[in-house]
Design a protein around this motif. Sequence first.
Motif, PDB file in Angstrom:
ATOM      1  N   THR A   1       0.920  -1.189  -0.136  1.00  0.00           N
ATOM      2  CA  THR A   1       0.099   0.098   0.056  1.00  0.00           C
ATOM      3  C   THR A   1       0.900   1.308   0.017  1.00  0.00           C
ATOM      4  O   THR A   1       1.995   1.476   0.722  1.00  0.00           O
ATOM      5  CB  THR A   1      -0.820   0.065   1.257  1.00  0.00           C
TER       6      THR A   1
ATOM      7  N   ASP B   1       2.529   4.814   0.849  1.00  0.00           N
ATOM      8  CA  ASP B   1       2.625   5.610   1.886  1.00  0.00           C
ATOM      9  C   ASP B   1       3.925   6.324   1.669  1.00  0.00           C
ATOM     10  O   ASP B   1       4.376   6.074   0.491  1.00  0.00           O
ATOM     11  CB  ASP B   1       2.541   4.950   3.234  1.00  0.00           C
TER      12      ASP B   1
ATOM     13  N   THR C   1       6.962   3.952   0.323  1.00  0.00           N
ATOM     14  CA  THR C   1       6.937   3.126  -0.704  1.00  0.00           C
ATOM     15  C   THR C   1       7.930   3.490  -1.662  1.00  0.00           C
ATOM     16  O   THR C   1       8.385   2.388  -2.356  1.00  0.00           O
ATOM     17  CB  THR C   1       5.592   2.982  -1.340  1.00  0.00           C
TER      18      THR C   1
ATOM     19  N   TYR D   1       1.163   3.349  -8.397  1.00  0.00           N
ATOM     20  CA  TYR D   1       1.188   4.451  -7.354  1.00  0.00           C
ATOM     21  C   TYR D   1       0.912   5.741  -8.021  1.00  0.00           C
ATOM     22  O   TYR D   1       0.837   6.711  -7.295  1.00  0.00           O
ATOM     23  CB  TYR D   1       2.513   4.433  -6.607  1.00  0.00           C
TER      24      TYR D   1
ATOM     25  N   ASN E   1       2.735  13.088   6.008  1.00  0.00           N
ATOM     26  CA  ASN E   1       2.474  11.874   6.218  1.00  0.00           C
ATOM     27  C   ASN E   1       0.790  11.607   5.923  1.00  0.00           C
ATOM     28  O   ASN E   1       0.528  10.553   5.347  1.00  0.00           O
ATOM     29  CB  ASN E   1       2.840  11.080   7.664  1.00  0.00           C
ATOM     30  N   ASP E   2       0.194  12.363   6.440  1.00  0.00           N
ATOM     31  CA  ASP E   2      -1.182  12.387   6.600  1.00  0.00           C
ATOM     32  C   ASP E   2      -1.794  12.407   4.974  1.00  0.00           C
ATOM     33  O   ASP E   2      -3.029  12.125   4.591  1.00  0.00           O
ATOM     34  CB  ASP E   2      -2.016  13.445   7.094  1.00  0.00           C
TER      35      ASP E   2
ATOM     36  N   TYR F   1      -0.365  11.215   2.289  1.00  0.00           N
ATOM     37  CA  TYR F   1       0.055   9.794   1.458  1.00  0.00           C
ATOM     38  C   TYR F   1      -1.470   9.194   1.769  1.00  0.00           C
ATOM     39  O   TYR F   1      -1.641   8.445   2.562  1.00  0.00           O
ATOM     40  CB  TYR F   1       1.343   9.225   1.890  1.00  0.00           C
ATOM     41  N   SER F   2      -1.881   8.699   0.432  1.00  0.00           N
ATOM     42  CA  SER F   2      -3.128   7.907   0.625  1.00  0.00           C
ATOM     43  C   SER F   2      -2.965   6.848  -0.490  1.00  0.00           C
ATOM     44  O   SER F   2      -1.918   6.102  -0.411  1.00  0.00           O
ATOM     45  CB  SER F   2      -4.077   8.802   0.121  1.00  0.00           C
TER      46      SER F   2
END
Length: 555
Positions: free
Chosen positions: A60, A62, A65, A245, A327-328, A330-331
């Motif tokens: 996933t 983030d 990755t 991605y 960080n928040d 990154y989906s």
Amino acid sequence: MKKENLLEKICIILVLVIPTIVRIIISLKIPLFMQGDARADDYLYVRYAKSLLEGNYLGTFDGYTLVKSISYAIYLYINNILGIPYRLSLILFYILAISALVYTLNKIIKSTYFSVVLYLFLLYSPVMLHNENIQKVYRGGVLVSSSILVISCFIGIYASEKKMEKILWSIFGALSLPFFYYVKEDSIWIMPFICVIILIYCVKNWFLIKETGRKKILNLLLMFIPIISLLVVTVTYKKINQGYYGEYTITDRSSTNFKNVIHDLLVISETNGGNKEIWITKQALEKAESYSPTLKKYEPVKKMYDNGGVKVYYGDLFFWSFRYVFNDEYSKNGIKINKIYGKIDKELKNNIDRKNIDNSKELYLSSVAKGLSKNDLAWLWKNWKKYFVVLATYKYNELSVDVATGDSNSINDMMQITNTPAVTQEVINTEWKNQYRKVISVVQKYVVGAYQKTGKWVFLLGFLGLVTLPVFVIRNKSYQMLSLMGIVVGLLSSVVPLFIGVQWFSNFLGYKKFYDYIGCAIPIMQVLEALGLLMLVRGTSIIMHKVKKLRRKDA
């Protein structure tokens, strides 16, 4: 076959096989250090490999990755499927690489005894008896071995006379070059060597080989197949990342807006207190916040400095902390985060004083590394000898017995991926601790210690021998010597930039980290030393022969 020749061959085989078996046993006796809490390094690769095994590519999306390239994760993936203990696969890969190098060099040197000595010299090299390269579940050892294999393949294409052998080395090169190139993100240092080998191969192919034009073109193609393979793999790799991605890139420090923002911050920092150790200052980040409303919204100064009580970030450590600010955001894929970084980049470029960019006084060899100023170049020149002594004497080469770190799930993941038990506190409390330490003590004292004590003298004698190589080329007018000279020049053209680059990058980390990062230069240095010693022996032999001849005349 004569009895003497058979006996000689048996002795050579025994001299090669017995030390090799001993070397493999040593590797199996040295424990791994599993860092399950190294989320951005050791464990990140295990996470990648685990995702590959699950058929989920790199997992996933983030903030972690796309921070590392994929080759080492593929190595762990293949190693796990084969069920080979990591320590065994690592030493076997290294033995394969140095065997290929010795074999291809022997096509030019044509000396069995030299090849045997070179093999043994490399077999017990401290580079593969160093904790960074063989004890950590990290890319160091694979990077060293794969770099040697790439060098071997290009020498093999150049030196082989048989067509089928050239084709095989070209195929191996087509596999090994892309793999090596994406073990680490700064593998471009090997390209000068490749360019030199291609150049001398072109000269050899067009002027010295008597074949038709069509055959000459086919011969040239064999040398370029690995380069074509690298280009194809690069495009494919980027396409896969884009498909999964949303970012057409290898890592987020190459073809992304994150890279552009970092470069903007480096340029701003150039006039706001940046130096060779602190690439991006707090003042520069504050200035960037005033330029970019989007950046200010995420409050990087507050999150990176004020809340954490951090005063400075040295070198590229700033990049990691800066990435965590977002960080928040990154989906599921990188499209959203890339747009955010793109907006910040646009705002910074629109507001930065153009003089800061157009009249920059620093030379940026990489857009994600601090530029070089005149003072920085002066520092490099002033300190290179100290760093070179560290390299030539293997001063910081060491092994250790360390307890695995991180939570039990992370350690279990690392054990499963590597097919190797971890050194836990329970293990340390048993007799295994003493066994590990005994092996390490013996290796450190009698093997690594021998290289450390003789390193300076071996280098000096090797250097002296290499200085005589041009004399051999001129006096003997030997194609063999000319080929050897070309390989030496090629190796130097790659190892010198690698040395300077690592010295520059690691200046804020100290000599120990410099030694950790300079691993690929060690076997190249040893090959050059060995070739220099060979020239010294041959030169001495010629001189002694001439002296004896003169004495006979006088008598």
